[in-house]
Structure formats: structure tokens, C-alpha cells
Write a protein that holds these residues in place. Sequence first.
Motif, PDB file in Angstrom:
ATOM      1  N   UNK A  86      16.424  55.966  44.743  1.00  0.00           N
ATOM      2  CA  UNK A  86      15.989  55.118  43.533  1.00  0.00           C
ATOM      3  C   UNK A  86      16.983  53.951  43.774  1.00  0.00           C
ATOM      4  N   UNK A  87      17.934  53.963  44.413  1.00  0.00           N
ATOM      5  CA  UNK A  87      18.604  52.582  44.503  1.00  0.00           C
ATOM      6  C   UNK A  87      19.589  52.881  45.870  1.00  0.00           C
ATOM      7  N   UNK A  88      19.852  51.811  46.397  1.00  0.00           N
ATOM      8  CA  UNK A  88      21.148  51.833  47.501  1.00  0.00           C
ATOM      9  C   UNK A  88      22.340  51.334  47.049  1.00  0.00           C
ATOM     10  N   UNK A  89      23.304  52.009  47.438  1.00  0.00           N
ATOM     11  CA  UNK A  89      24.853  51.555  46.899  1.00  0.00           C
ATOM     12  C   UNK A  89      25.339  51.254  48.185  1.00  0.00           C
ATOM     13  N   UNK A  90      26.196  50.180  48.600  1.00  0.00           N
ATOM     14  CA  UNK A  90      26.992  49.708  49.755  1.00  0.00           C
ATOM     15  C   UNK A  90      28.443  49.844  49.182  1.00  0.00           C
ATOM     16  N   UNK A  91      29.195  50.532  50.173  1.00  0.00           N
ATOM     17  CA  UNK A  91      30.704  50.710  49.926  1.00  0.00           C
ATOM     18  C   UNK A  91      31.342  49.170  50.025  1.00  0.00           C
ATOM     19  N   UNK A  92      32.337  49.063  49.235  1.00  0.00           N
ATOM     20  CA  UNK A  92      32.772  47.643  49.530  1.00  0.00           C
ATOM     21  C   UNK A  92      33.669  47.619  50.526  1.00  0.00           C
ATOM     22  N   UNK A  93      33.500  46.455  51.538  1.00  0.00           N
ATOM     23  CA  UNK A  93      34.193  46.274  52.444  1.00  0.00           C
ATOM     24  C   UNK A  93      33.275  46.554  53.755  1.00  0.00           C
ATOM     25  N   UNK A  94      31.870  46.860  53.514  1.00  0.00           N
ATOM     26  CA  UNK A  94      31.009  47.153  54.590  1.00  0.00           C
ATOM     27  C   UNK A  94      30.608  45.314  54.799  1.00  0.00           C
ATOM     28  N   UNK A  95      30.601  45.070  56.219  1.00  0.00           N
ATOM     29  CA  UNK A  95      30.645  43.625  56.823  1.00  0.00           C
ATOM     30  C   UNK A  95      28.815  43.464  57.077  1.00  0.00           C
ATOM     31  N   UNK A  96      28.213  44.475  56.913  1.00  0.00           N
ATOM     32  CA  UNK A  96      26.819  44.350  57.225  1.00  0.00           C
ATOM     33  C   UNK A  96      25.551  44.398  56.281  1.00  0.00           C
ATOM     34  N   UNK A  97      26.092  45.101  55.442  1.00  0.00           N
ATOM     35  CA  UNK A  97      25.149  45.320  54.233  1.00  0.00           C
ATOM     36  C   UNK A  97      25.440  44.930  52.887  1.00  0.00           C
ATOM     37  N   UNK A  98      24.543  44.669  52.075  1.00  0.00           N
ATOM     38  CA  UNK A  98      24.712  44.270  50.569  1.00  0.00           C
ATOM     39  C   UNK A  98      23.473  45.013  49.667  1.00  0.00           C
ATOM     40  N   UNK A  99      23.609  44.901  48.537  1.00  0.00           N
ATOM     41  CA  UNK A  99      22.563  45.326  47.626  1.00  0.00           C
ATOM     42  C   UNK A  99      22.625  44.416  46.437  1.00  0.00           C
ATOM     43  N   UNK A 100      21.443  44.313  45.727  1.00  0.00           N
ATOM     44  CA  UNK A 100      21.115  43.414  44.791  1.00  0.00           C
ATOM     45  C   UNK A 100      19.827  44.532  43.827  1.00  0.00           C
ATOM     46  N   UNK A 101      20.433  44.810  42.604  1.00  0.00           N
ATOM     47  CA  UNK A 101      19.559  45.801  41.907  1.00  0.00           C
ATOM     48  C   UNK A 101      19.004  47.008  42.556  1.00  0.00           C
ATOM     49  N   UNK A 102      19.885  47.431  43.493  1.00  0.00           N
ATOM     50  CA  UNK A 102      19.635  48.695  44.064  1.00  0.00           C
ATOM     51  C   UNK A 102      18.688  48.480  45.287  1.00  0.00           C
ATOM     52  N   UNK A 103      18.536  47.284  45.726  1.00  0.00           N
ATOM     53  CA  UNK A 103      17.707  47.044  46.877  1.00  0.00           C
ATOM     54  C   UNK A 103      18.484  46.627  48.105  1.00  0.00           C
ATOM     55  N   UNK A 104      18.409  47.029  49.423  1.00  0.00           N
ATOM     56  CA  UNK A 104      19.144  46.834  50.617  1.00  0.00           C
ATOM     57  C   UNK A 104      18.858  45.772  51.247  1.00  0.00           C
ATOM     58  N   UNK A 105      20.127  44.665  51.462  1.00  0.00           N
ATOM     59  CA  UNK A 105      19.939  43.571  52.252  1.00  0.00           C
ATOM     60  C   UNK A 105      20.907  43.578  53.277  1.00  0.00           C
TER      61      UNK A 105
END
Length: 113
Positions: free
Chosen positions: A21-40
Motif C-alpha cells: 500500500x505504501x513504501x517507507x524509508x528509514x531515516x538515514x538511508x542514503x539511496x532511497x526516499x518516498x513521497x506519498x508512499x511512492x518509492x524514489x
Amino acid sequence: MHIPKELKAINAGAFDYNDIVEFQVTDGNKYFNTLEGVLFNANYTKLIQCPQNKKGVFRIPNPVRQIVKSAFSCCELDEVFIPSSIGKTLPCFFEFSRIKKVVIQECLMVVRS
């Protein structure tokens, strides 16, 4: 789906056919981010995966320059807005999607490979 701080890479198709339903990225991950649950990727220039069970409307942010192949496969969004910042891209990122409407801003050129 939780992306841990240590994760550096994700293979294409890693999230195909799932109930995310959504993606979440742990703070401090240097490779990924999310916006409104979408992975970037970290700087939002590459859209990696839209959760397949995401509902509603999604506007791809302007920093995005690339959409990963099948990033929207099986998505159930009502509407997706694609900014002109995408530039040349392949239409395959929508394969097998159930998106009802795609709005493309001017200056986007869709090419087939």
C-alpha cells in the motif's frame, strides 16, 4: 513496505505482484526516499515503484527525470500526472496498470524502443 537504512539497491521487478500500500524509508538511508508512499531514489530524480494498492491521484514531482520500467504495473490509481521534466521515456512503465487516467504535461516525448 519498509526500506531499511542499510539497503543500497533494489532489482527491477522486486516488487511486482504484491499487496504493498505504501513504501517507507528509514531515516538515514542514503539511496532511497518516498513521497506519498511512492518509492524514489534519494534525490527524487528516479521513480522506482508506485505501490500496487495505492489509490487516488498521484502527481510525479518535477525533479523526476526517469521512471523505472514497470514502476506503475498493476497500480490502481485513478489518475497520474507526469511532468515535462521526464523528457524522453518509454511507455512500458504503465504495463499492466489499472490506472484510469494519465495526464502528460506538454513537452513530454514518448518513444517506443
